[in-house]
Motif scaffolding. Structure first.
Motif, PDB file in Angstrom:
ATOM      1  N   ALA A  34      45.293  30.431  27.291  1.00 49.91           N
ATOM      2  CA  ALA A  34      43.962  30.252  27.830  1.00 49.91           C
ATOM      3  C   ALA A  34      44.146  30.641  29.548  1.00 49.91           C
ATOM      4  CB  ALA A  34      43.545  28.750  27.789  1.00 49.91           C
ATOM      5  N   GLY A  35      45.292  30.507  29.948  1.00 50.03           N
ATOM      6  CA  GLY A  35      45.667  30.694  31.232  1.00 50.03           C
ATOM      7  C   GLY A  35      45.683  32.057  31.559  1.00 50.03           C
ATOM      8  N   CYS A  36      46.341  32.856  30.622  1.00 53.93           N
ATOM      9  CA  CYS A  36      46.432  34.156  30.727  1.00 53.93           C
ATOM     10  C   CYS A  36      45.047  34.844  30.513  1.00 53.93           C
ATOM     11  CB  CYS A  36      47.325  34.725  29.429  1.00 53.93           C
ATOM     12  SG  CYS A  36      49.067  34.345  29.804  1.00 53.93           S
ATOM     13  N   ILE A  37      44.392  34.428  29.629  1.00 46.15           N
ATOM     14  CA  ILE A  37      42.924  34.855  29.340  1.00 46.15           C
ATOM     15  C   ILE A  37      41.965  34.584  30.590  1.00 46.15           C
ATOM     16  CG2 ILE A  37      40.725  34.618  28.106  1.00 46.15           C
ATOM     17  CD1 ILE A  37      42.474  34.151  25.475  1.00 46.15           C
ATOM     18  N   ALA A  38      42.366  33.312  31.222  1.00 51.14           N
ATOM     19  CA  ALA A  38      41.437  33.123  32.552  1.00 51.14           C
ATOM     20  C   ALA A  38      41.915  34.129  33.696  1.00 51.14           C
ATOM     21  CB  ALA A  38      41.709  31.700  32.888  1.00 51.14           C
ATOM     22  N   LEU A  39      43.247  34.326  33.618  1.00 49.66           N
ATOM     23  CA  LEU A  39      43.642  35.436  34.568  1.00 49.66           C
ATOM     24  C   LEU A  39      42.980  36.740  34.648  1.00 49.66           C
ATOM     25  CD1 LEU A  39      47.465  34.813  35.004  1.00 49.66           C
ATOM     26  CD2 LEU A  39      45.817  34.153  36.443  1.00 49.66           C
ATOM     27  N   LEU A  40      42.309  37.125  33.584  1.00 50.23           N
ATOM     28  CA  LEU A  40      41.590  38.506  33.403  1.00 50.23           C
ATOM     29  C   LEU A  40      40.458  38.509  34.487  1.00 50.23           C
ATOM     30  CD1 LEU A  40      41.481  39.200  29.355  1.00 50.23           C
ATOM     31  CD2 LEU A  40      42.754  40.514  31.286  1.00 50.23           C
ATOM     32  N   ILE A  41      40.223  37.390  34.915  1.00 44.23           N
ATOM     33  CA  ILE A  41      39.157  37.532  36.097  1.00 44.23           C
ATOM     34  C   ILE A  41      39.518  38.230  37.274  1.00 44.23           C
ATOM     35  CG2 ILE A  41      37.738  35.329  35.447  1.00 44.23           C
ATOM     36  CD1 ILE A  41      39.302  33.910  37.544  1.00 44.23           C
ATOM     37  N   VAL A  42      40.986  38.314  37.376  1.00 46.44           N
ATOM     38  CA  VAL A  42      41.273  38.845  38.810  1.00 46.44           C
ATOM     39  C   VAL A  42      41.320  40.425  38.801  1.00 46.44           C
ATOM     40  CG1 VAL A  42      43.509  39.343  40.033  1.00 46.44           C
ATOM     41  CG2 VAL A  42      43.021  37.113  39.355  1.00 46.44           C
ATOM     42  N   PRO A  43      41.755  41.130  37.760  1.00 45.75           N
ATOM     43  CA  PRO A  43      41.424  42.621  37.717  1.00 45.75           C
ATOM     44  C   PRO A  43      39.997  42.811  37.536  1.00 45.75           C
ATOM     45  CG  PRO A  43      42.671  42.102  35.798  1.00 45.75           C
ATOM     46  CD  PRO A  43      42.515  40.902  36.569  1.00 45.75           C
ATOM     47  N   ILE A  44      39.263  41.984  36.650  1.00 42.43           N
ATOM     48  CA  ILE A  44      37.869  42.333  36.479  1.00 42.43           C
ATOM     49  C   ILE A  44      37.142  42.304  37.930  1.00 42.43           C
ATOM     50  CG2 ILE A  44      35.576  41.626  35.299  1.00 42.43           C
ATOM     51  CD1 ILE A  44      37.389  40.968  32.892  1.00 42.43           C
ATOM     52  N   GLY A  45      37.298  41.194  38.469  1.00 42.71           N
ATOM     53  CA  GLY A  45      36.960  40.772  39.828  1.00 42.71           C
ATOM     54  C   GLY A  45      37.102  41.970  40.810  1.00 42.71           C
ATOM     55  N   MET A  46      38.358  42.631  40.622  1.00 40.95           N
ATOM     56  CA  MET A  46      38.857  43.688  41.756  1.00 40.95           C
ATOM     57  C   MET A  46      38.022  44.934  41.507  1.00 40.95           C
ATOM     58  SD  MET A  46      40.575  44.006  44.282  1.00 40.95           S
ATOM     59  CE  MET A  46      41.255  45.019  45.531  1.00 40.95           C
ATOM     60  N   ILE A  47      37.748  45.155  40.196  1.00 37.34           N
ATOM     61  CA  ILE A  47      36.882  46.257  39.806  1.00 37.34           C
ATOM     62  C   ILE A  47      35.515  46.347  40.232  1.00 37.34           C
ATOM     63  CG2 ILE A  47      36.094  47.597  37.782  1.00 37.34           C
ATOM     64  CD1 ILE A  47      38.643  47.066  36.382  1.00 37.34           C
ATOM     65  N   PHE A  48      34.972  45.104  39.997  1.00 37.40           N
ATOM     66  CA  PHE A  48      33.552  44.860  40.807  1.00 37.40           C
ATOM     67  C   PHE A  48      33.672  45.127  42.176  1.00 37.40           C
ATOM     68  CE2 PHE A  48      32.451  42.802  36.765  1.00 37.40           C
ATOM     69  CZ  PHE A  48      31.456  43.638  36.376  1.00 37.40           C
ATOM     70  N   PHE A  49      34.684  44.602  42.902  1.00 36.76           N
ATOM     71  CA  PHE A  49      34.831  44.597  44.259  1.00 36.76           C
ATOM     72  C   PHE A  49      34.748  46.116  44.824  1.00 36.76           C
ATOM     73  CE2 PHE A  49      37.522  45.309  48.180  1.00 36.76           C
ATOM     74  CZ  PHE A  49      36.781  44.728  49.020  1.00 36.76           C
TER      75      PHE A  49
END
Length: 98
Positions: A34-49
């Motif tokens: 679950a933690g590794c899946i939650a870490l997907l917000i980092v690259p996805i957030g950076m792509i949006f940024f």
């Protein structure tokens, strides 16, 4: 003052922001999957940024600006993985002590 845009545009800042997010996820989420899946917000957030930044800075775009989508998420993701491992270690350290 605190300027997130300027921080995310540097490698060191991206590593730091990613590490902070990874540390929080590592402490709050006990299950590793679950933690590794939650870490997907980092690259996805950076792509949006990156998309937001390039949309608001058209005068700074170059022929290689598309590479930011490939390499931009790399640094905060590396920081997030390190922060996540540190958070999991901290969580197990506290569990042993308490």
């Amino acid at each position: 003052m605190f300027d997130l845009e300027r921080i995310l545009l540097t490698i060191e800042g991206s590593l730091l922001i990613g590490a902070i997010i990874g540390l929080i996820v590592g402490i709050l989420i006990s299950r590793q999957k679950a933690g590794c899946i939650a870490l997907l917000i980092v690259p996805i957030g950076m792509i949006f940024f990156i998309a937001w930044w390039q949309g608001h800075q058209p005068e700074n775009l170059r022929s290689t600006s598309g590479l930011e989508y490939a390499f931009g998420p790399l640094w905060p993701s590396a920081g997030a993985v390190c922060g996540f491992l540190l958070g999991r270690w901290f969580r197990s350290f506290l569990a042993e002590r308490l």
